[in-house]
Scaffold this active site. Sequence first.
Site, PDB file in Angstrom:
ATOM      1  N   ASN A  13       0.882  -1.304   0.118  1.00  0.00           N
ATOM      2  CA  ASN A  13       0.097   0.075   0.045  1.00  0.00           C
ATOM      3  C   ASN A  13       0.916   1.059  -0.002  1.00  0.00           C
ATOM      4  O   ASN A  13       1.766   1.519   0.862  1.00  0.00           O
ATOM      5  CB  ASN A  13      -0.923   0.065   1.238  1.00  0.00           C
ATOM      6  N   HIS A  16       1.064   5.820   2.279  1.00  0.00           N
ATOM      7  CA  HIS A  16       1.916   6.437   3.208  1.00  0.00           C
ATOM      8  C   HIS A  16       3.451   7.257   2.527  1.00  0.00           C
ATOM      9  O   HIS A  16       3.874   7.813   3.142  1.00  0.00           O
ATOM     10  CB  HIS A  16       2.493   5.636   4.471  1.00  0.00           C
ATOM     11  N   HIS A  49      -5.183   3.859  -2.087  1.00  0.00           N
ATOM     12  CA  HIS A  49      -6.795   4.245  -1.653  1.00  0.00           C
ATOM     13  C   HIS A  49      -6.790   5.680  -2.117  1.00  0.00           C
ATOM     14  O   HIS A  49      -6.238   6.666  -1.743  1.00  0.00           O
ATOM     15  CB  HIS A  49      -6.667   4.198  -0.116  1.00  0.00           C
ATOM     16  N   ARG A  51      -9.049   8.354  -1.742  1.00  0.00           N
ATOM     17  CA  ARG A  51     -10.215   8.864  -0.715  1.00  0.00           C
ATOM     18  C   ARG A  51     -10.994   9.872  -1.402  1.00  0.00           C
ATOM     19  O   ARG A  51     -10.469  10.794  -1.735  1.00  0.00           O
ATOM     20  CB  ARG A  51      -9.463   9.109   0.720  1.00  0.00           C
ATOM     21  N   ARG A  55      -6.602  12.923   0.665  1.00  0.00           N
ATOM     22  CA  ARG A  55      -5.901  13.476   1.483  1.00  0.00           C
ATOM     23  C   ARG A  55      -4.394  12.960   1.011  1.00  0.00           C
ATOM     24  O   ARG A  55      -3.179  13.543   1.393  1.00  0.00           O
ATOM     25  CB  ARG A  55      -6.109  12.861   2.906  1.00  0.00           C
ATOM     26  N   GLU A  76      -8.159   0.807  -3.630  1.00  0.00           N
ATOM     27  CA  GLU A  76      -9.127   0.876  -2.525  1.00  0.00           C
ATOM     28  C   GLU A  76     -10.123   2.007  -2.749  1.00  0.00           C
ATOM     29  O   GLU A  76      -9.522   3.040  -3.043  1.00  0.00           O
ATOM     30  CB  GLU A  76      -8.410   1.024  -1.376  1.00  0.00           C
ATOM     31  N   THR A 107      -8.729   3.763   7.639  1.00  0.00           N
ATOM     32  CA  THR A 107      -9.957   2.935   7.523  1.00  0.00           C
ATOM     33  C   THR A 107     -10.283   2.231   8.679  1.00  0.00           C
ATOM     34  O   THR A 107      -9.554   1.308   9.150  1.00  0.00           O
ATOM     35  CB  THR A 107      -9.845   1.959   6.104  1.00  0.00           C
ATOM     36  N   GLU A 157     -11.437  -9.019   1.831  1.00  0.00           N
ATOM     37  CA  GLU A 157     -10.031  -8.622   2.907  1.00  0.00           C
ATOM     38  C   GLU A 157     -10.319  -8.588   4.220  1.00  0.00           C
ATOM     39  O   GLU A 157     -11.439  -7.644   4.509  1.00  0.00           O
ATOM     40  CB  GLU A 157      -9.416  -7.492   2.217  1.00  0.00           C
ATOM     41  N   HIS A 196      -4.499  -4.448   7.165  1.00  0.00           N
ATOM     42  CA  HIS A 196      -4.440  -3.301   7.993  1.00  0.00           C
ATOM     43  C   HIS A 196      -3.403  -3.539   9.305  1.00  0.00           C
ATOM     44  O   HIS A 196      -4.024  -4.621  10.234  1.00  0.00           O
ATOM     45  CB  HIS A 196      -5.918  -3.104   8.467  1.00  0.00           C
TER      46      HIS A 196
HETATM   47  N1  PXP Z   1      -5.921  -2.733   3.637  1.00  0.00           N
HETATM   48  C1  PXP Z   1      -6.963  -1.941   3.407  1.00  0.00           C
HETATM   49  C2  PXP Z   1      -8.287  -2.291   3.128  1.00  0.00           C
HETATM   50  C3  PXP Z   1      -6.545  -0.516   3.891  1.00  0.00           C
HETATM   51  O1  PXP Z   1      -7.678   0.270   3.884  1.00  0.00           O
HETATM   52  C4  PXP Z   1      -5.331  -0.323   4.529  1.00  0.00           C
HETATM   53  C5  PXP Z   1      -5.051   1.069   4.995  1.00  0.00           C
HETATM   54  O2  PXP Z   1      -5.168   2.091   3.869  1.00  0.00           O
HETATM   55  C6  PXP Z   1      -4.601  -1.375   4.307  1.00  0.00           C
HETATM   56  C7  PXP Z   1      -4.884  -2.680   3.959  1.00  0.00           C
HETATM   57  C8  PXP Z   1      -2.987  -1.236   4.914  1.00  0.00           C
HETATM   58  O3  PXP Z   1      -3.090  -1.008   6.133  1.00  0.00           O
HETATM   59  P1  PXP Z   1      -1.712  -0.580   6.909  1.00  0.00           P
HETATM   60  O4  PXP Z   1      -1.093   0.610   6.223  1.00  0.00           O
HETATM   61  O5  PXP Z   1      -2.012  -0.503   8.356  1.00  0.00           O
HETATM   62  O6  PXP Z   1      -0.654  -1.631   6.718  1.00  0.00           O
END
Ligand code: PXP
Length: 246
Positions: A13, A16, A49, A51, A55, A76, A107, A157, A196
């Site tokens: 992902n 970040h 994602h 959003r 952001r 996402e 999320t 998921e 997550h």
């Molecule tokens: N899966 C989904 C559906 C998410 O919304 C997120 C966070 O954006 C993640 C996985 C990844 O989570 P993390 O950044 O805590 O590893």
Amino acid sequence: MATSSSPLLLGFNIDHIINIRQARFTPYPDVLETIQAVEAAGADAITLHLREDRRHIQDADVYLVREHCKTRMNLEMAATEEMTRIASEILPDDVCVVPEKREELTTEGGLDVIGQFDRIQKTTLVLNNKNIRVSLFIEPNIEHIRRVPDIGAPVIELHTGSYANLEGAAQQRELERIEQAAAFADDLGIQVNAGHGLDNKNTYAIAAIPQMKELNIGHYLVARAVFVGIEQAVQEMKQVMAEARE
Ligand code: PXP
């Protein structure tokens, strides 16, 4: 220990990484450099994602990832008309439908597939018709999973956020919920992914669940990459995942 021989895939992902860019509205970190580095490091998919509040990921990023992603693109998004239209235009390989609240840090919680059944089904049907593989981000809740085939999504998921935030016996109980949810979904013919809050310590037990097919991880990998680089961060995580499958 898992007995499954199927490889467990890692979706990286990138939200970040792009958060750093958006903190100063600089041109860097560049999204193309990001996906090239993440894919070269061995990630199996690029997860991002878009959003509603934009952001981190921006619309232009989504188009760039679609054009240049060599693995799989996993978008996402919330089950809104705007996002469904964008996904239908961009055609990511996968869409993970997530709940979204403007004020949340990240999320929080899974989709309410019972209360929001019609809205989620509508989005899923549109995306199915575009040959996009739809995944629903849900809590490890049997009653919710039971409704997934009626919605028409081939993948779920499982939200591992609560598991990641708990410790000791409470974490073990949540792990058991996830294991049972994975087995239940698999029996229904649904592909099971998870994500997550996963990190170097808590990923092993999730990766060891035999039905698990893909983990989506962002925050930990980006934090780790600050010290060791993206390549080592991905390799270390893939090592944990591989050991859990032995
Ligand atoms: N899966 C989904 C559906 C998410 O919304 C997120 C966070 O954006 C993640 C996985 C990844 O989570 P993390 O950044 O805590 O590893």
